[in-house]
Design an enzyme around this catalytic site. Structure first.
Site, PDB file in Angstrom:
ATOM      1  N   LYS A 121       0.862  -1.183   0.000  1.00  0.00           N
ATOM      2  CA  LYS A 121       0.000   0.000   0.000  1.00  0.00           C
ATOM      3  C   LYS A 121       0.895   1.228   0.000  1.00  0.00           C
ATOM      4  O   LYS A 121       2.042   1.169   0.438  1.00  0.00           O
ATOM      5  CB  LYS A 121      -0.894   0.019   1.242  1.00  0.00           C
ATOM      6  CG  LYS A 121      -2.157   0.845   1.097  1.00  0.00           C
ATOM      7  CD  LYS A 121      -3.205   0.115   0.268  1.00  0.00           C
ATOM      8  CE  LYS A 121      -4.536   0.845   0.278  1.00  0.00           C
ATOM      9  NZ  LYS A 121      -5.590   0.092  -0.418  1.00  0.00           N
ATOM     10  N   GLY A 144     -21.275   6.124   4.350  1.00  0.00           N
ATOM     11  CA  GLY A 144     -20.286   6.463   3.330  1.00  0.00           C
ATOM     12  C   GLY A 144     -20.786   6.094   1.960  1.00  0.00           C
ATOM     13  O   GLY A 144     -20.855   4.906   1.620  1.00  0.00           O
ATOM     14  N   VAL A 145     -21.173   7.088   1.167  1.00  0.00           N
ATOM     15  CA  VAL A 145     -21.705   6.809  -0.173  1.00  0.00           C
ATOM     16  C   VAL A 145     -20.856   7.520  -1.228  1.00  0.00           C
ATOM     17  O   VAL A 145     -21.352   8.193  -2.111  1.00  0.00           O
ATOM     18  CB  VAL A 145     -23.198   7.199  -0.286  1.00  0.00           C
ATOM     19  CG1 VAL A 145     -24.057   6.202   0.446  1.00  0.00           C
ATOM     20  CG2 VAL A 145     -23.459   8.616   0.238  1.00  0.00           C
ATOM     21  N   GLY A 146     -19.549   7.342  -1.073  1.00  0.00           N
ATOM     22  CA  GLY A 146     -18.620   7.883  -2.050  1.00  0.00           C
ATOM     23  C   GLY A 146     -18.423   6.922  -3.199  1.00  0.00           C
ATOM     24  O   GLY A 146     -19.381   6.346  -3.718  1.00  0.00           O
ATOM     25  N   LYS A 147     -17.181   6.681  -3.570  1.00  0.00           N
ATOM     26  CA  LYS A 147     -16.872   5.884  -4.764  1.00  0.00           C
ATOM     27  C   LYS A 147     -17.494   4.491  -4.705  1.00  0.00           C
ATOM     28  O   LYS A 147     -18.040   4.011  -5.690  1.00  0.00           O
ATOM     29  CB  LYS A 147     -15.354   5.769  -4.946  1.00  0.00           C
ATOM     30  CG  LYS A 147     -14.694   7.055  -5.400  1.00  0.00           C
ATOM     31  CD  LYS A 147     -13.339   6.824  -6.036  1.00  0.00           C
ATOM     32  CE  LYS A 147     -12.292   6.352  -5.082  1.00  0.00           C
ATOM     33  NZ  LYS A 147     -10.943   6.283  -5.700  1.00  0.00           N
ATOM     34  N   VAL A 148     -17.406   3.821  -3.569  1.00  0.00           N
ATOM     35  CA  VAL A 148     -17.922   2.459  -3.447  1.00  0.00           C
ATOM     36  C   VAL A 148     -19.365   2.443  -2.958  1.00  0.00           C
ATOM     37  O   VAL A 148     -20.218   1.742  -3.510  1.00  0.00           O
ATOM     38  CB  VAL A 148     -17.035   1.619  -2.506  1.00  0.00           C
ATOM     39  CG1 VAL A 148     -17.627   0.234  -2.320  1.00  0.00           C
ATOM     40  CG2 VAL A 148     -15.621   1.520  -3.055  1.00  0.00           C
ATOM     41  N   GLY A 149     -19.636   3.213  -1.924  1.00  0.00           N
ATOM     42  CA  GLY A 149     -20.947   3.182  -1.297  1.00  0.00           C
ATOM     43  C   GLY A 149     -22.094   3.470  -2.245  1.00  0.00           C
ATOM     44  O   GLY A 149     -23.162   2.841  -2.159  1.00  0.00           O
TER      45      GLY A 149
END
Length: 368
Positions: free
Chosen positions: A89, A189-194
């Site tokens: 990472k 969390g409803v960003g890129k994945v959510g």
């Protein structure tokens, strides 16, 4: 080398906190503002692959702890997903909204190139496929590139799909059916994945409640899915009546305090390192909560970008088929946990560690 935290206390000894890791490398380029850390946890199964997180850490010590935790998780994630890859990472310290430039990304690419392929990078929080295109102008070891450049594009697509498959498996164990239809699912969390996960849940017939610290992200989800509801904070969401809780933001989401108030029968989300500390998994089990280990269910993004390394080039359908297998892997972990009377987290660790040990040993026979 030691890193002194911004808060009072003892310096962080890299050799102590990174004792499991093969290599930790720091990069500094004052001309572009690049300050980065790459952590390679294991190459037992193959080159280390993991995303680059661009985040305004409060201190170098915080960044170091995060990259060490995340890289270790990537080793286990790749092993559990059946990939011939190790775990690594990277973190870039700073606010991507103000610090990210083409010059910085290219400087970062030159840095990754010096590792000679032991580490291959991709997207993570704060970085996107177009950023990887810039990195790739200086580096041969980049995945997660845009479709226009032969890459997999947005890896959050299959990350969300894999989480949904893992959630279906957990639902089968908890509720007797591999579906979220009629269940209330809280997504933090409803960003890129959510946001992609919400779409799968709505299509499956779930009642979805969301929250996010970034109001425009919530607004976009509500506009796309009129039946979805929102609450103001994660605390409010966790305290709501839920069947499933899906942490999809930063790590450490499952704390003792959360477990005490959580009504959900299932915890399954996209966030990395969800358990705030060792022992939380036991508290979940004591409450009768089925925990689907994060690095198992969120492996779809890794599967997606790893497919770029296939000799024939990237195939979304091939990657999607492999990500579908997260359903069976999650079931196997939960069955192992039940049979051995251990937590799902420990069951997942044992399965991943066995593959790294056994296959890694076989690989070493032929290295010479």
């Amino acid at each position: 080398m030691s890193v002194t935290p911004s808060s009072p206390g003892s310096p962080v000894d890299v050799f102590e906190v990174g004792a499991e890791h093969e290599q930790v490398v720091f990069a500094n380029d004052p001309a572009t503002g690049l300050r980065a850390i790459v952590a390679i946890h294991s190459t037992a199964l193959g080159p280390a692959l993991g995303g680059t997180r661009f985040y305004p850490y409060a201190s170098t010590a915080d960044a170091l702890r995060d990259v060490l935790d995340l890289s270790r998780g990537m080793s286990y994630k790749a092993a559990l997903a059946g990939l011939d890859l190790g775990g690594g990472k990277a973190v870039i310290i700073g606010d991507p909204a103000t610090l990210k430039t083409e010059a910085l990304l290219r400087a970062y690419g030159r840095f990754v190139q010096t590792l000679g392929g032991r580490y291959r990078t991709a997207c993570d929080i704060g970085t996107f496929s177009v950023d990887m295109d810039h990195v790739a102008r200086e580096c041969d070891f980049v995945t997660g590139r845009t479709v226009a450049h032969g890459g997999a594009g947005d890896s959050s697509v299959l990350t969300a799909y894999g989480v949904f498959q893992g959630m279906r498996a957990a639902a089968q164990v908890a509720f007797g059916e591999p579906t979220l239809a009629g269940r209330t699912v809280g997504v933090a969390g409803v960003g890129k994945v959510g946001r992609h996960l919400v779409a799968h849940l709505v299509e499956d017939g779930a009642d979805v409640v969301v929250t996010d610290v970034h109001a425009p992200a919530v607004d976009a989800v509500l506009a796309a899915h009129p039946g979805v509801r929102s609450v103001a904070t994660t605390e409010e969401l966790v305290g709501s009546r839920l069947d499933v809780y899906a942490p999809c933001a930063m790590g450490g989401a499952i704390s003792d305090e959360v477990v005490e108030v959580l009504s959900a029968r299932v915890v399954c989300g996209a966030a990395n390192n969800q358990l705030a500390h060792p022992g939380v998994e036991k508290a979940l089990a004591d409450r009768g909560v089925v925990y689907a280990p994060d690095y198992c269910v969120n492996a779809g993004g890794l599967v997606q970008v790893a497919d770029e390394l296939h000799p024939a080039g990237f195939s979304f359908e091939r990657a999607r088929q492999r990500a579908t297998g997260i359903f069976d892997t999650t079931l196997a972990i939960l069955a192992h946990a039940e049979a051995e009377h251990v937590s799902p987290a420990l069951a997942a660790d044992r399965i991943a560690e066995a593959r790294m040990r056994d296959v890694g040993r076989l690989r070493s026979i032929w290295v010479g």
